[in-house]
Design a protein around this motif. Structure first.
Motif, PDB file in Angstrom:
ATOM      1  N   ARG A   5     -13.586  50.101  -8.052  1.00  0.00           N
ATOM      2  CA  ARG A   5     -12.360  50.657  -8.617  1.00  0.00           C
ATOM      3  C   ARG A   5     -11.683  49.633  -9.527  1.00  0.00           C
ATOM      4  O   ARG A   5     -11.853  48.429  -9.350  1.00  0.00           O
ATOM      5  CB  ARG A   5     -11.407  51.080  -7.496  1.00  0.00           C
TER       6      ARG A   5
ATOM      7  N   ASN B 292      -0.608  57.439 -15.742  1.00  0.00           N
ATOM      8  CA  ASN B 292      -0.722  58.406 -16.820  1.00  0.00           C
ATOM      9  C   ASN B 292       0.296  58.030 -17.891  1.00  0.00           C
ATOM     10  O   ASN B 292       1.496  58.291 -17.737  1.00  0.00           O
ATOM     11  CB  ASN B 292      -0.467  59.826 -16.307  1.00  0.00           C
TER      12      ASN B 292
ATOM     13  N   ASP C 193      -6.435  54.095 -13.369  1.00  0.00           N
ATOM     14  CA  ASP C 193      -6.503  55.547 -13.559  1.00  0.00           C
ATOM     15  C   ASP C 193      -5.350  56.290 -12.892  1.00  0.00           C
ATOM     16  O   ASP C 193      -5.148  57.482 -13.155  1.00  0.00           O
ATOM     17  CB  ASP C 193      -7.826  56.093 -13.022  1.00  0.00           C
ATOM     18  N   ASP C 194      -4.625  55.613 -12.028  1.00  0.00           N
ATOM     19  CA  ASP C 194      -3.471  56.254 -11.389  1.00  0.00           C
ATOM     20  C   ASP C 194      -2.254  56.278 -12.313  1.00  0.00           C
ATOM     21  O   ASP C 194      -1.243  56.903 -11.983  1.00  0.00           O
ATOM     22  CB  ASP C 194      -3.105  55.528 -10.089  1.00  0.00           C
TER      23      ASP C 194
END
Length: 336
Positions: free
Chosen positions: A222, A167, A164-165
């Protein structure tokens, strides 16, 4: 002043526990490693209570540690600076006489002596990454080394990233300090930042995530960006990747050390660091920073992207020659 008896081992444990609130995990481990030698020396000398510690004993320890560890000046200074911090803490908890820390001597070193020159130069990096792109495309080793080189990140930053870090639409990755879930980064909150990525790097990450990344979570639920079937790749694994793939023989070059690969002690996964040509992740970071400066990336941009001050870049990372710096300044003469 009334001192309270304290044993070396107990004192070290309390010191490290106290420092957890203000230091990064890597710094804590560094203090622990260095000060374990002092505890060992105390046991050998029969020192069971640090109340009795004297300046002369501290000097004797310095000489003993220098020989015991075969330390150079830089390493000796690092060891003694840790000891000074420890003794200063002991003063605060009435474990030793006040001002004893001022008697912890360490060598004076110049800026040049304090800089490490080992780096992965751009030609070496190109050979490594070209080989990985051809034979290990979008595998964890290819992705890890590519990220280290192109983002100038420390190994802790690469290790800490989640899926998710990343983009993909806006082409950047986030670097985040999350100590509560076992991924602290150096400089803590001050080290958090967004790092822009090129089209090629995004294509590589997209292929890794879509086609090869194991669908796993870590112990905290995570989704690590760099993962194996067991979960988040460990920092030790990332370091092993670097040592392994920076050996010239690993990407098809001849051995520059006249070794027979079949008999070479560095020709195994766990012993790759024994190759004189292999480098650590920090050497990749130093080489990438120098390469960016040589490519005329402004110092401020390099500083922000790599999360390191201009002063530290100049002292520890910038390996441009005086000739290279002069030629870069020449380009600005027409503007005078």
């Amino acid at each position: 002043m009334s001192l309270e008896p304290i044993e070396p081992e107990a004192a070290l444990e309390l010191f490290l526990k106290d420092k957890e609130a203000e230091l990064a995990d890597a710094s804590i481990k560094g203090h622990d490693y260095r000060l374990r030698h002092f505890v060992r020396w105390c046991h050998e000398q029969g020192i069971e209570n640090l109340n009795t510690l004297t300046g002369r004993q501290l000097h004797e320890y310095r000489l003993w540690r220098r020989d015991d560890g075969d330390l150079n000046k830089v390493s000796e200074k690092t060891q003694m600076d840790s000891l000074r911090s420890f003794v200063r803490w002991l003063e605060a908890v009435d474990g030793v006489e006040q001002d004893l820390s001022e008697k912890v001597l360490s060598p004076t070193i110049t800026a040049d002596e304090n800089s490490r020159d080992v780096m992965l130069d751009s030609d070496h990096a190109s050979s490594v990454l070209s080989h990985l792109e051809k034979y290990e495309y979008a595998g964890p080793q290819h992705v890890a080394l590519t990220l280290m080189w192109h983002t100038m990140m420390r190994v802790g930053g690469v290790h800490a990233m989640d899926v998710d870090d990343y983009n993909a639409d806006e082409q950047y990755v986030k670097v985040r300090h999350r100590p509560d879930t076992d991924t602290p980064i150096k400089n803590k909150g001050d080290g958090e930042r967004l790092v822009a990525l090129s089209d090629d790097i995004c294509e590589l990450l997209n292929d890794w995530i879509t086609n090869k990344r194991p669908d796993v979570t870590d112990d905290h639920g995570r989704e690590p960006l760099l993962a194996s079937r067991e979960g988040r790749l460990q920092k030790t694994t990332l370091r092993m990747y670097v040592y392994r793939w920076t050996r010239p023989c690993s990407y098809g070059d001849e051995c520059p050390h006249d070794r027979d690969p079949d008999d070479c002690e560095a020709n195994t996964r766990d012993a790759a660091s024994k190759c004189p040509s292999s480098v650590s992740p920090h050497a990749i970071r130093r080489g990438s920073i120098t390469h960016s400066l040589n490519s005329d990336m402004p110092d401020k941009v390099v500083s922000d992207r790599a999360n390191v001050s201009p002063k530290v870049i100049e002292q520890h990372y910038d390996r441009r020659t005086e000739q290279e710096r002069m030629e870069q300044r020449r380009d600005y003469l027409d503007n005078l």
